[in-house]
Every structure is written in C-alpha cells, then in structure tokens.
Enzyme design. Structure first.
Site, PDB file in Angstrom:
ATOM      1  N   ASP A 142       0.882  -1.159   0.000  1.00  0.00           N
ATOM      2  CA  ASP A 142       0.000   0.000   0.000  1.00  0.00           C
ATOM      3  C   ASP A 142       0.934   1.227   0.000  1.00  0.00           C
ATOM      4  O   ASP A 142       2.136   1.091   0.235  1.00  0.00           O
ATOM      5  CB  ASP A 142      -0.854  -0.076   1.285  1.00  0.00           C
ATOM      6  CG  ASP A 142      -1.516   1.233   1.643  1.00  0.00           C
ATOM      7  OD1 ASP A 142      -2.192   1.794   0.772  1.00  0.00           O
ATOM      8  OD2 ASP A 142      -1.349   1.692   2.796  1.00  0.00           O
ATOM      9  N   ASP A 147       0.013   5.047   1.241  1.00  0.00           N
ATOM     10  CA  ASP A 147      -0.099   5.988   2.356  1.00  0.00           C
ATOM     11  C   ASP A 147       0.093   5.285   3.696  1.00  0.00           C
ATOM     12  O   ASP A 147      -0.598   4.306   3.996  1.00  0.00           O
ATOM     13  CB  ASP A 147      -1.478   6.671   2.362  1.00  0.00           C
ATOM     14  CG  ASP A 147      -1.648   7.599   1.185  1.00  0.00           C
ATOM     15  OD1 ASP A 147      -0.962   8.628   1.137  1.00  0.00           O
ATOM     16  OD2 ASP A 147      -2.452   7.253   0.285  1.00  0.00           O
TER      17      ASP A 147
HETATM   18 MG   LIG Z   1      -2.554   3.225   3.812  1.00  0.00          MG
END
Ligand SMILES: [Mg+2]
Length: 462
Positions: free
Chosen positions: A31, A33
């Site tokens: 992922d 962020d």
């Molecule tokens: Mg995230």
C-alpha cells in the site's frame, strides 16, 4: 516480594502473529499511504483545518467552529464512535467498554452514566458489528470503528464539534454530525494532495532505508507491486521524493486509485491503463500488465490472473487492518504485514523505567490485595483500603502514559483492544516501519511467541 523489571523491547522489532517463512514469498505488495509514505504530524493539522473549514463553508456549521483547534493527543486509532449515543469509546477484544475511556465531545463520561446508558460493560456483538457480525461494519450497527490513521484528526474534529454543541445547548443528531465530519474529511483529500505535492518535504518523512529495502528484494529476485487508493500524480510525487525519479523501476505492477477494499472484493471492475499525459485512464482492454506502465482500478483477481501470482507466495503490506489486510487474508490467502506506526511510541513508553516500575508495582499490589482480602483483622482491612486506592491511581497512571484519554492503542487494563484483535487476526507480522524488514534475510522465518492464558500465570509471584 520482588520482581525483576522486564527487558526492553526493540522499537524496530518485527512481531509475528503466525509463522511466516520469507523463503516462500516470491511477491511483495505494498500500500502507499502510511505504509511506504509516512507523514509528519503536521499533515493531521492540515487535514483537520481543511475539514473544519469545509464544515463551516459547505455544511453551514456555526462560524465559531473555526476557532476550535486541533489537539493531536486527544484520540488514538481504533476507537469506536456510537452513532446513536454520540460517544467515542474504547472497546477491548471481548467488546467490553473500557470505563474511563468514554467521551461525549471532549468531556469524559463517568462510569455510572456509561453503565446507565449501556446497562452492561459487555456490548452485544450485533450492537458493535451489525446483525451479520461482519468484520467490515454493517450499516445497521450502532458503532463505527475509526481504524485508519487519517481518522485521528477526524475524531478530534467530531468531538470538538459535539463539545461545542453541548456547551452551547444546540440540538444535534450524533449520526448526522458524524456523517458531515466524515464527508468533510474525505472531500478535502484532493486539496490535501495538492498541498503535499507543492511542499513534499514539509509533510512526508524521509526514509533513506527504503531504496535499500527495495534493492535488497530486487537482488533476491522478488517481484514487487504497489496498489494504492491515491491518485497517480500524488503517489509519483511522494515516491520520487522518497525513492528517486526512477522509483517505478522497482515495481512490476503499479495500480493507482484502486478503491480498496473494493479492489479486493469486487471482481467485476476492469483494470485500465492510466495515461499520464491526460491524467486519466484509457478504455482499451488490458491483456497484460507491463512494468513501467501505470494501471487504474481493476481487481485483485485480474492482478493474480495476469501475473500468475497466487496465495501464499504473495506478502502484502498495509497500514489498515480491514481495507488492506482482511480480504487478502480471508479470500485470497495472501500473507500479510501490518505497518503500525504507533508501535514506535508504544514501545518507547513500555521501555521507560518509570512505566516498568509502575506496571510491576501494580502487579505486586494486585497480588497483595488478592492475598489479604480474606483477612478480617482491622489492620489488614486498613491496609487493603489504602492498597485499593493506590491500585486505582496506578492503573490510571500506566494507562494515561500512552494517551491521557484513551490509553494504549493495543490494550485496555487487562485485555487486547478491539483494534489489536483485528490486527492479530488479519496480519501475519506487524512492525512500526516497513524498513524494519531490512535487517532480516529474504529467507528468514518469523515465529510467533506462545501467548499466556490467565490460568498459566497464576503462580507468577510465588
Ligand atoms: Mg494506507
């Protein structure tokens, strides 16, 4: 009676919930962020301020709300908001309310009022998780869990607004205030993206180990991919800052605006090629996924089929126990790693000598109370009263040292929190920063520790 203080926990350690042999992992997914890109605390201020402005300008909330400032140490991740009662609460893994950590706005709700409202400390499963007991919250449940890192400023805004309404005797509906705050927070993300892109250094933490980590995986012949909900321009800017302009060379597949968790659950959405020139997607059907290209939306099924990646050979890292980790574990049997940045603060706190001494004394005091309570002599009863008072104070002290209102993200007085339960269920390993993996070989096996049950540590003090 004396007890040795526990040894320090390394803040960069990697913890295992399940056995995980990295030599079986061929593909590493990430992922973006709060997994690869970690933000400085000032990003929370920015989000809070943008959402607060949105509440006033778009939702016509009273202008006075603009004066309510962000308090970064108010909330912790993983709390529940009761949309019916308008309370922010902390639940343990057995769905028990932690008394002393129930707030209406910024004001603590005392234990007797909490018990009057809920009739019991132990909440019914349906009340918390909805009639289907779904790990993803059903819309019919009364509780919403705030489990991502962007929700820390959201909880503070929500509670500041409620506090304002309460103090000024303005009628409000707790569910509507929640939805307004959530919508305001969500809709200010594009503005936040623009600001972060214009001044990346101000908002993103540099992490020089990240390049080394990717190089290590690449040299070991591993495949890498990135699946993020953020837009390409934002990710490109952050990754160029963190890794360099050629960051895409490390990744076999890059998928942006994936709309997780739908990316993992909805198999009907076609994968599209993203056109950098127009900053939009093309409609052509995608037959293969090529390195160096950027993809858009799609589904995990297509990713697996087009690349031939399967189940246990994939290890995916994310910071969100549900939208990143739950479905890939349950439906696709991927292995998972959770990046939980709060661990750094929690471990540092656990390692403090004053904390260890308090926690130790608390255990000993509890044992003393337990052993003395059946002694009817006056002297014993006087001691007992003092010890009980001291125990109450110590319990609060050891809790408040993590966060004054809600204590630790991971535990209540006796039990793991609801957040921990989900984390332990959906993550094979967890750590505070992705690059903590750098010190392990790519053939390392992580072994979980044997947990202690109540009947197993009864004789600790003998
Ligand atoms: Mg995230």
């Amino acid at each position: 009676m004396a007890k040795k203080l526990p040894s320090d926990v390394h803040p960069d350690a990697v913890f295992a919930c399940n056995e995980l042999d990295l030599s079986e992992v061929q593909v590493y997914g990430f992922d973006y962020d709060y997994t690869l890109a970690c933000y400085k605390p000032i990003l929370e201020d920015l989000l809070y301020n943008l959402a607060r402005e949105m509440l006033v300008k778009r939702f016509r909330y009273p202008e006075d709300i603009l004066q309510l400032e962000y308090e970064p140490n108010f909330a912790v991740r993983g709390l529940h908001y009761d949309v019916e009662k308008g309370l922010l609460v902390k639940l343990d893994s057995f769905l028990q309310l932690q008394l002393g950590s129930v707030y209406r706005g910024r004001t603590k709700v005392e234990a007797d009022e909490v018990l009057k409202l809920y009739h019991n400390r132990l909440l019914p499963i349906a009340y918390v998780e909805g009639p289907n007991n779904s790990y993803r919250h059903n819309t019919n449940s009364k509780m919403v869990q705030l489990a991502d890192l962007f929700s820390v400023p959201e909880m503070c805004l929500l509670c500041n607004v409620i506090e304002y309404f309460e103090r000024n005797r303005i009628d409000y509906n707790p569910e509507i205030v929640f939805h307004d705050t959530r919508t305001a927070m969500g809709s200010c993300h594009p503005i936040m993206h623009g600001k972060v892109m214009r001044n990346t250094e101000k908002y993103i933490e540099r992490n020089p180990k990240l390049v080394k980590f990717f190089e290590k995986l690449q040299q070991a012949g591993k495949n890498l991919f990135l699946v993020t909900n953020s837009p390409y321009s934002f990710v490109n800017c952050g990754m160029s800052f963190l890794v360099g302009a050629n960051w895409r060379d490390f990744f076999d597949v890059v998928i942006v605006q994936a709309r997780k968790p739908k990316f993992f659950t909805d198999e009907s959405r076609p994968i599209r090629l993203f056109d950098e020139r127009t900053q939009s997607h093309l409609w052509d059907r995608v037959f293969k996924l090529e390195k160096g290209k950027i993809y858009y939306e799609g589904s995990v099924r297509q990713l697996q089929e087009l690349k031939g990646w399967r189940g246990h050979s994939v290890l995916y890292f994310g910071d969100h126990p549900y939208s990143d980790l739950a479905d890939v574990t349950l439906k696709h049997s991927w292995r998972t790693g959770a990046i939980i940045s709060e661990l750094a603060h929690e471990i540092k706190t656990l390692n403090r000598k004053d904390f260890k001494m308090s926690a130790n004394w608390l255990q000993m005091l509890t044992q003393l109370i337990e052993d003395t309570q059946d002694d009817d002599s006056e002297a014993a009863q006087i001691c007992l009263k003092e010890w009980m008072e001291e125990r109450d104070q110590l319990r609060n002290k050891t809790k408040n040292v993590f966060n004054e209102q809600f204590g630790s993200v991971f535990r209540t007085y006796h039990n793991p929190t609801y957040f921990s339960r989900r984390l332990f269920r959906f993550a094979d390993i967890y750590t505070s920063d992705i690059t903590n993996l750098l010190k392990f070989s790519t053939t390392h096996t992580f072994y979980p520790r044997r947990g202690v049950m109540p009947h197993e540590y009864a004789s600790h003090f003998i």
